[in-house]
Scaffold this motif. Structure first.
Motif, PDB file in Angstrom:
ATOM      1  N   GLN A  14      -3.762  -0.218  -6.227  1.00 46.28           N
ATOM      2  CA  GLN A  14      -4.229   0.213  -4.733  1.00 46.28           C
ATOM      3  C   GLN A  14      -5.726   0.220  -4.559  1.00 46.28           C
ATOM      4  O   GLN A  14      -6.153   0.589  -3.477  1.00 46.28           O
ATOM      5  N   TYR A  70      -3.276   3.696  -9.523  1.00 39.50           N
ATOM      6  CA  TYR A  70      -4.533   3.658  -8.356  1.00 39.50           C
ATOM      7  C   TYR A  70      -5.021   2.267  -8.544  1.00 39.50           C
ATOM      8  O   TYR A  70      -5.758   1.986  -7.496  1.00 39.50           O
ATOM      9  N   ASP A 118      -0.374   8.008   1.219  1.00 41.70           N
ATOM     10  CA  ASP A 118      -0.896   8.977   0.489  1.00 41.70           C
ATOM     11  C   ASP A 118       0.125  10.167   0.167  1.00 41.70           C
ATOM     12  O   ASP A 118      -0.204  10.753  -1.265  1.00 41.70           O
ATOM     13  N   HIS A 136       0.677  -0.982  -0.037  1.00 38.02           N
ATOM     14  CA  HIS A 136       0.041  -0.022   0.144  1.00 38.02           C
ATOM     15  C   HIS A 136       0.661   1.149   0.066  1.00 38.02           C
ATOM     16  O   HIS A 136       1.838   1.266   0.909  1.00 38.02           O
ATOM     17  N   LEU A 188       1.382   8.966  -3.343  1.00 34.86           N
ATOM     18  CA  LEU A 188       0.692   9.069  -4.480  1.00 34.86           C
ATOM     19  C   LEU A 188       0.483  10.580  -4.996  1.00 34.86           C
ATOM     20  O   LEU A 188       0.316  10.800  -5.954  1.00 34.86           O
ATOM     21  N   GLU A 189       0.467  11.585  -3.987  1.00 32.55           N
ATOM     22  CA  GLU A 189       0.305  12.638  -4.432  1.00 32.55           C
ATOM     23  C   GLU A 189       1.753  13.325  -5.235  1.00 32.55           C
ATOM     24  O   GLU A 189       1.298  13.942  -5.994  1.00 32.55           O
TER      25      GLU A 189
END
Length: 1611
Positions: A1454, A1451, A1424, A1421, A1427-1428
């Motif tokens: 995930q 995405y 965040d 995982h 991912l950002e």
């Protein structure tokens, strides 16, 4: 006669036996109304009679089984009922039950042995039986029937007797045959038979006993003789043909028995008395007496009588031959025996005596043949008891003949033959023969053992002592050999062989014994006296008279005698011929040779063929010599002397190729032979194969460095190669060859300085370079030739020519010939020419010319009939330094008179007239020369000069013809001048003359070639270099053109021709600009006054190319101020606009181009530039307006490509992708032969209409076919093949990897081609992974990336293009590394590129993708924050649809399906905005795949199924998309696995052609699951077969699992 009762086929079984009963029916045919019991039968009751009657009726009606039943009924009542047993035999035989029938008949015969029926039945049964073991029983039956018939029925007795005899004859029981047949004859005589019948019976008996002659049974033989005698005595017709034939048979029969001499004499005399004119009985009697071995005087008289009656009678001649043999008349004996045996070849004694006669004459091979024939005859004809003795005699004689041949194999065979003779080891004579055989084999120890044994057992046997002497002779122990032969002679003094070997011993013992007349000579003479047929004695007598006495005449007589006695004695024959040649008696030699060769068979008499071939070669009869020498080689193909002689014969008649093969073979057989190698080299030199000849000569020099002919040959070869190079205008190569030639000639002179021809060749070599430019002649000459002791010295051209004259002088001192005087004169003339070219002293020039004239006059005086000398004298007289034109004319006329076919002299005469401006006579002279030799170049040049003088239109055509005939400087410069003149006149482009002279005749390349050769030789003529540059420029050979102009400038610098010099500099500057040497170009233009328009614009262009835009602007503005025409003004304005554009001054550029467009005569170039400016500024309106204006002004077809390209670019700017392809397609249809348009079509298809990629690939292939050097066409073809998904596994013809590999070979310096190869390799590796195979090209990414970077740097390419291709190749390399799992290497590569250039968002995105790869693979995982950061990176590359697709994949990994969907939609939006068809399609498919994945996870939401349907529907609107159809089918499979719609969708993909293999495999896998869910086994089987055909292992494995699980599950 009555019919044979059991041989008649029409009877039923019963009737055939009851035939013998006496009654018949009223019609005379056999019948059985009632069977009366024989008297001995006593019927017990009425039932037995009734049963027998019923059995008889059943047999008559062929109801045999019923008959058997009735008979069994009778036998129950009466076991010994004869009739019942007979009926059983009949019925059983008919029912094919032979054993039962035999038993029944035998039982009946036992009951009543004197009754006929049972015996007759047995006889019939046995006769019809297929068994061979019943013959003895049948004989017994016949004998019983004879006893029964003897008193009852004589006729039947006779019939049975004949059958019995036939049976005996089959069993080869001839004694029983004779006895039974005599009994038959006796019976017939007692019955009063006629004499003719008795005669026939005796004849029949002789025939029956004919085969009995091989039996060793005296009784049978006597019976046979009696039969013949009785047949002869009982004959009624005497004399008659049958009677004569019978006599012949009788005599033939007696001839087989040698001991029947008395009977044979009686029979032959009896026949001679009756038939006195027939020679047959006398022949047979003679042959019988000869064969029996009792050849007495009486037999000889018979032979004389026979020959008197028939001179060609075989037996008679054989008899005479035997008589001659006894009288020691061996030749007559052999002749008569040979002729007789041709007619009577079965006479063993004759063959034996013939072999004896041949042995006496020492014809051993013929004797062996005769013995073999005798042995064959013995095996075939002679009785065994008589053949042993004769065979032993023949074996012994054959062994003697074989031993006399003295070779190993013959002796081995002789030993084997002696082993076959019985008691051979006990007969001393045979042991002696065996010892001789061992001695011939070289086994003297075994021979010694035999001698020791025989000396102890037979000490007085002469042959043993002779054998002992031979042992010592072979060991070269001549004193002991002498004693052995003398002991043999003491015991038997009349043996010639002993004297011969004793003489041979004396011959080899010492020189004294050889020369002593009482020794060798005496023994040879005694041997010759005792055996006049011993040829080898006469051979040694010949040796004695030739070597000892020196009497060649007597020696030749002895040799001839030896050869006449033994034609296989090649030594004697050769000696007789050689002595005849020495005595100059060629007639005798030729008679001997012709006699031998006339009798010789193929492959024999080599010595005779060789000598006669050499005789014919010497006599000049070359064809006959070749034939004879070929015959000699057939006898001995490995004799190198024969091959050399044959080569000489071929060479003498001009057959160089065959002579070369012969000498090559000779050198192979004898590698040490220098002569063979020399002749090979000499012939190769004659054939013009100088390199091969040099190699052969070099081999000789390595073996023998002082071999002057090879050194001379090497020099000649290099001289000839130099002349060839001069003809081809390769002057540098020619100088090198002349250097080598001079070295070899000088080397030869060190060994033979007294040879005139070598000095002359040296002069030829020095003079041959007279045509070469002095700057190129720097020849290294050995100091020895110049009077120095060592080292080399470099000679210039004038020094080399002077050396040539000195060499000719030395040659004249050694051998003054007219030819050498002529060569010396020509050398002086060449020296004078060289002085003229260099402008040296006039007095020296005149002196050289006077010397030349004097030498040539001397040559003419020595040989006034040689036209070459007159011609050379005329040429020298024409020289301006002499100018004696009258003498020149006289000389040319004398040359023509000396040789009528003399094109050279006529041409020179024409030149003389032309030089004196006498055009008409010159033309006529050239015309005559042309008629004499149409291929002579110089007369055509003369005609061309005349045409040029009078201004004829044929001038250029004539000069062109001279260049086609051969290369000459005058023809080359003339043709090049006229080609350049024609090209400079631009008003004639549409004329027929221009099209023919320039285009059709391919004038520009032809003129360029000949002018290149001209300037190679004549390097001081500036106009030639100027014209060469001009022609090179036409051929786009810019570098070569610039070099030519530079050479012209250097030559013009010192001349006062300023205008020509400036023009040349202008041309030079233009070419420097074309090849990218801008600094030199600027310097060149600045060296001119810069007053001419062309010089100013040339400078402006050079400054522009160098990047000096402001200076270029100023130059163009200066040119604009002096421009004179509207067209030139438009060109300058266009150039100014381009210059402003380069400075990013778009508005100024646009203004200038608008000015061009409003001129009265706007140029297409200005309109093209305006349109291109609009495209660069992405101004659709401007580009469209410019294009429309451009289309109005285009008239020439040559602008098709440019117009099409600009039009397509405008459509692309407007976003009309389909119109781009259509525009190019229209242009292709209008100009289908233009490869550039086909290539353009192939280029635009994958970019604008990728769905038509297949057509794009075809277009690329067509472009490559039209222009095979078009590497880009193959590149575009490969790109289209990649776009259409082609691969080698599905379509080998459309394999993109192979296509791009061809493109790389054609364009290895094109980075785009290497990028295409990179893409093809990646696609090939990906396909291998999809097919579960190992990728083959996994380590090429970095190498290909490096290659692309290197090729980009080497070429001057636009910066934007360089950045694009480097970025793409980097991304491709990184993708390959990532997919191979080489994450660290990919990251390092990416970081390296980012360090070199930070502003690369695309590369930075790649770096993030590489860094995330391990995390995504680990299925971790992502925080965040990560991912950002990834989202920010993608946003920085927001115009890349692939970046959004990658973020969607992140995405999706995930579990953020909504975010993934939004990214895919963003990707679709970007691709749509860019008009990227591939991007739109890939985005839609990925979106559909995302939605399908959610559906497969059984998430209940109507949004995702509808998203699948929506995305796939949009994809199918774009094109036919197999993957979209598959996704729809999988969605339906998920919704309802067993639905019919599911099967329909999947089957459409599986069974309909045109779908990719991988997609079909997936569909097949799901369809199999569907069918198992429906239990539709028929369709399952069909699907499995389909999978097997296509090699779908994955589906087959699934089928195996599903079938096993379904079979194990409960029903």
């Amino acid at each position: 006669m009555r019919l044979d009762p059991w041989a008649e086929g029409g009877w039923n079984k019963l009737l055939s036996f009851l035939n013998f009963l006496p009654w018949k029916d009223a019609e005379g045919s056999r019948a059985l109304a009632f069977l009366t019991p024989f008297p001995s039968f006593r019927m017990s009751n009425k039932q037995v009679k009734t049963a027998l009657k019923s059995a008889r009726d059943a047999i008559r009606n062929k109801e045999y089984k019923e008959a058997l039943k009735h008979c069994k009924t009778v036998l129950k009542q009466e076991k010994n009922n004869y009739n019942a047993w007979v009926f059983i035999g009949v019925a059983a035989a008919e029912l094919e039950q032979p054993d039962q029938a035999q038993g029944a008949y035998k039982k009946a015969a036992e009951l009543e042995p004197d009754q006929l029926l049972a015996w007759q039945g047995l006889a019939s049964l046995y006769e019809k039986s297929n068994y061979t073991d019943v013959k003895d029983d049948l004989i017994t039956v016949y004998q019983k029937l004879l006893d029964l018939y003897e008193s009852a029925d004589k006729q039947k007795w006779c019939d049975v007797c004949k059958k019995l005899v036939d049976l005996y004859h089959q069993e080869k029981k001839y004694l029983e045959v004779a006895q039974t047949w005599q009994r038959l004859i006796k019976t017939r005589k007692e019955d009063g038979a006629e004499n003719q019948e008795i005669y026939q019976l005796w004849i029949k008996l002789t025939q029956l006993l004919a085969e009995s002659t091989e039996e060793e049974n005296d009784e049978i033989q006597q019976l046979l003789f009696i039969a013949f005698e009785n047949a002869l005595s009982s004959s009624n017709n005497v004399p008659s043909e049958d009677h004569e034939t019978l006599y012949r048979h009788f005599i033939q029969c007696l001839a087989k028995f040698p001991y029947e001499i008395a009977r044979m004499k009686k029979a032959c005399e009896g026949m001679m008395n009756i038939y006195p004119t027939v020679s047959y009985p006398l022949e047979m009697l003679c042959l019988h007496l000869i064969q029996s071995g009792s050849f007495t005087d009486e037999a000889l008289q018979y032979c004389y009588q026979l020959v008197e009656k028939d001179s060609k009678s075989g037996p008679g001649l054989i008899g005479l031959g035997i008589k001659a043999l006894k009288d020691k008349k061996y030749e007559d004996a052999a002749k008569n025996l040979t002729e007789g045996l041709k007619l009577s070849s079965v006479c063993v004694v004759g063959w034996y005596h013939l072999a004896e006669a041949q042995m006496k004459m020492h014809h051993y091979k013929e004797a062996i043949i005769s013995c073999n024939q005798a042995l064959i005859t013995i095996e075939n004809l002679s009785p065994p008891r008589r053949s042993v003795h004769q065979k032993n005699l023949c074996f012994r004689l054959k062994a003697e003949a074989l031993i006399q041949l003295s070779d190993h194999d013959s002796s081995e065979e002789a030993i084997a033959i002696l082993e076959q003779i019985s008691d051979a080891n006990t007969i001393p004579e045979l042991l002696v023969l065996k010892g001789l055989a061992y001695l011939n084999k070289g086994l003297s120890d075994k021979t010694s053992e035999i001698v020791e044994e025989l000396l102890s057992s037979h000490p007085n046997l002469a042959a043993v002592h002779a054998l002992e002497g031979l042992i010592h002779f072979t060991r070269k122990d001549y004193p002991k050999a002498e004693r052995g032969f003398q002991r043999a002679l003491d015991r038997e003094a009349e043996i010639a062989d002993y004297y011969y070997y004793l003489g041979l011993t004396y011959w080899f013992m010492s020189e004294d014994t050889r020369k002593d007349k009482t020794k060798a000579l005496t023994q040879f003479l005694k041997a010759a006296k005792l055996d006049t047929y011993m040829g080898k004695v006469f051979r040694y007598l010949g040796h004695y008279y030739r070597e000892v006495v020196g009497d060649k005449s007597r020696a030749r007589g002895c040799y001839r005698k030896a050869f006449e006695l033994d034609e296989t004695d090649e030594e004697s024959g050769a000696a007789a011929v050689d002595i005849s040649v020495e005595l100059e008696d060629m007639e005798t030699a030729l008679v001997i040779l012709t006699t031998v060769t006339g009798k010789a068979s193929a492959g024999t008499a080599k010595w005779a063929w060789l000598r006669r071939g050499l005789y014919y070669l010497k006599a000049g009869q070359h064809s006959q010599a070749v034939a004879d020498l070929q015959a000699a080689l057939r006898a001995d193909p490995k004799d190198f002397n024969c091959w050399e002689s044959l080569g000489e014969a071929y060479l003498s008649r001009g057959g160089y190729t065959t002579a070369l093969k012969s000498f090559t073979k000779a050198s192979e057989l004898n590698p040490e032979s220098i002569y063979s190698v020399f002749k090979v080299a000499a012939i190769q030199q004659i054939l013009g194969k100088y390199k091969e000849a040099v190699a052969q000569y070099q081999q000789i020099i390595k073996k023998k460095e002082d071999y002057v002919p090879a050194l001379k040959g090497l020099g000649e070869c290099h001289l000839m190669m130099a002349k060839g190079k001069l003809t081809d205008f390769l002057d540098g190569k020619a100088v090198e060859h002349i250097e080598q030639a001079l070295d070899y000639f000088t080397w030869a002179l060190q060994y033979r300085s007294d040879v005139s021809c070598i000095w002359k060749l040296l002069g030829d070599a020095c003079t041959s370079l007279h045509v070469v430019s002095p700057s190129k002649v720097n020849v290294n000459v050995l100091g020895v030739l110049l009077g120095q002791k060592e080292g080399k010295e470099i000679l210039k051209k004038h020094e080399l020519l002077h050396l040539g004259g000195r060499c000719y002088g030395r040659a004249l001192k050694l051998l003054p010939t007219a030819n050498t005087w002529c060569d010396l004169g020509i050398n002086y003339y060449r020296q004078a020419q060289n002085l003229t070219e260099t402008g040296s002293c006039v007095n020296e020039l005149k002196e050289l010319l006077e010397k030349s004239l004097h030498c040539l006059k001397k040559a003419v005086r020595l040989d006034s009939n040689n036209h070459l000398y007159w011609n050379a004298l005329g040429v020298v007289a024409c020289h301006s330094g002499i100018g004696n034109y009258a003498l020149a004319q006289h000389c040319f006329i004398k040359s023509i008179q000396a040789e009528q076919i003399n094109a050279t002299a006529w041409t020179n005469l024409g030149v003389l007239y032309l030089a004196n401006e006498n055009i008409e006579p010159a033309h006529e002279a050239f015309k005559v020369a042309q008629s004499l030799d149409p291929s002579y170049l110089m007369c055509w040049i003369g005609q061309a000069l005349i045409a040029e003088t009078v201004g004829s239109y044929d001038t250029m055509d004539l000069f062109r013809h001279t260049t086609e005939l051969n290369m000459h400087t005058e023809g080359a410069i003339g043709y090049a001048y006229w080609v350049c003149t024609t090209l400079q006149d631009r008003t004639n482009r549409e004329t027929e003359l221009y099209r023919y002279n320039i285009l059709q005749m391919n004038a520009i390349p032809a003129a360029q070639v000949v002018l290149s050769k001209y300037t190679e030789r004549i390097q001081n003529y500036a106009p030639a270099f100027t014209m060469l540059g001009y022609l090179n420029e036409y051929l786009q050979l810019n570098k070569e053109a610039a070099d030519a102009y530079q050479r012209a400038i250097l030559l013009l610098q010192n001349e006062e021709k300023e205008e020509i010099y400036n023009v040349t500099v202008r041309n030079y500057g233009r070419l420097l600009c074309a090849i990218g040497e801008y600094d030199k170009a600027i310097q060149a233009f600045k060296s001119t006054p810069l007053e001419e328009f062309d010089d100013i614009i040339g400078l402006a262009l050079a400054l522009f190319k160098k990047g000096f835009f402001q200076e270029s602007n100023k130059a163009y503005e200066r040119a604009l101020s002096i421009v004179e025409t509207e067209q030139d003004k438009a060109h300058i304005l266009t150039a100014l606009a381009i210059t402003e554009y380069k400075q990013n001054k778009m508005d100024i550029a646009k203004t200038l181009l608008f000015k061009c467009s409003i001129l009265k005569e706007p140029t297409t170039e200005s309109l093209q530039a305006l349109c291109a400016l609009g495209l660069a500024m992405k101004d659709t309106t401007l580009s469209k307006a410019a294009l429309n204006e451009l289309l109005k002004h285009i008239k020439q077809k040559d602008d098709n490509y440019q117009t099409c390209l600009i039009t397509a670019a405008v459509y692309a700017l407007q976003g009309r992708n389909v119109s781009v392809q259509r525009q190019v397609s229209k242009a292709v249809h209008s100009n289908p032969a233009d490869p550039a348009l086909w290539s353009l079509l192939s280029r635009v298809v994958p970019q604008y209409t990728p769905r038509n990629a297949q057509g794009g690939a075809v277009a690329g292939n067509v472009a490559h076919i039209l222009d095979s050097n078009h590497g880009k066409a193959l590149l575009y073809t490969a790109v289209n093949q990649l776009a259409m998904g082609s691969n080698s596994t599905e379509d080998e013809k459309n394999d993109p990897l192979k296509t791009i590999q061809k493109a790389v070979l054609l364009s290895p310096d094109d980075p785009a081609v290497w990028a295409g190869l990179m893409a093809a390799c990646y696609a090939d590796n990906t396909l291998a992974l999809l097919n579960n195979a190992q990728p083959k090209r996994t380590e090429l990414d970095i190498a290909q990336l490096t290659t692309i970077s290197a090729t980009v740097k080497e070429k001057n390419l636009p910066e934007s293009y360089v950045q694009t291709i480097e970025k793409w190749s980097l991304c491709q390399a990184l993708t390959g590394l990532i997919e191979k799992g080489k994450i660290s290497e990919a990251e390092a590569l990416c970081t390296k590129h980012l360090k070199s250039s930070h502003d690369q968002p695309a590369v930075f995105l790649l770096l993030r993708q590489i860094q995330c790869k391990p995390l995504l693979q680990a299925q971790k995982h992502l925080p965040d924050a990560v991912l950002e950061e990834l989202q920010k990176t993608v946003v920085s590359n927001s115009t890349s649809f692939s970046a959004w697709q990658w973020l969607a994949q992140v995405y999706q990994s995930q579990g953020m399906m909504g975010a993934a969907e939004m990214c895919y939609r963003k990707s679709l939006q970007v691709a749509s905005q860019q008009g990227n068809w591939n991007g739109k399609l890939s985005s839609l498919l990925r979106l559909a795949l995302l939605a399908l994945e959610v559906c497969m996870a059984d998430i209940s939401n109507d949004h995702w199924p509808s998203l699948v349907e929506e995305a796939t529907a949009e994809a199918l609107k774009l094109c036919f998309c197999p993957l979209a159809l598959l996704l729809q089918a999988l969605l339906q499979f998920h919704r309802k696995i067993g639905a019919r719609e599911t099967r329909r969708l999947l089957e459409r993909i599986v069974y309909k052609p045109g779908y990719p293999k991988s997609i079909v495999s997936v569909a097949r896998w799901y369809l199999l699951r569907h069918l198992y869910a429906k239990d539709d086994y028929e369709l399952i089987d069909m699907l499995v077969d389909n999978a097997k055909v296509h090699g779908d292992t994955r589906t087959l494995e699934l089928n195996q699992k599903l079938s096993s699980s379904s079979s194990s599950s409960p029903k």
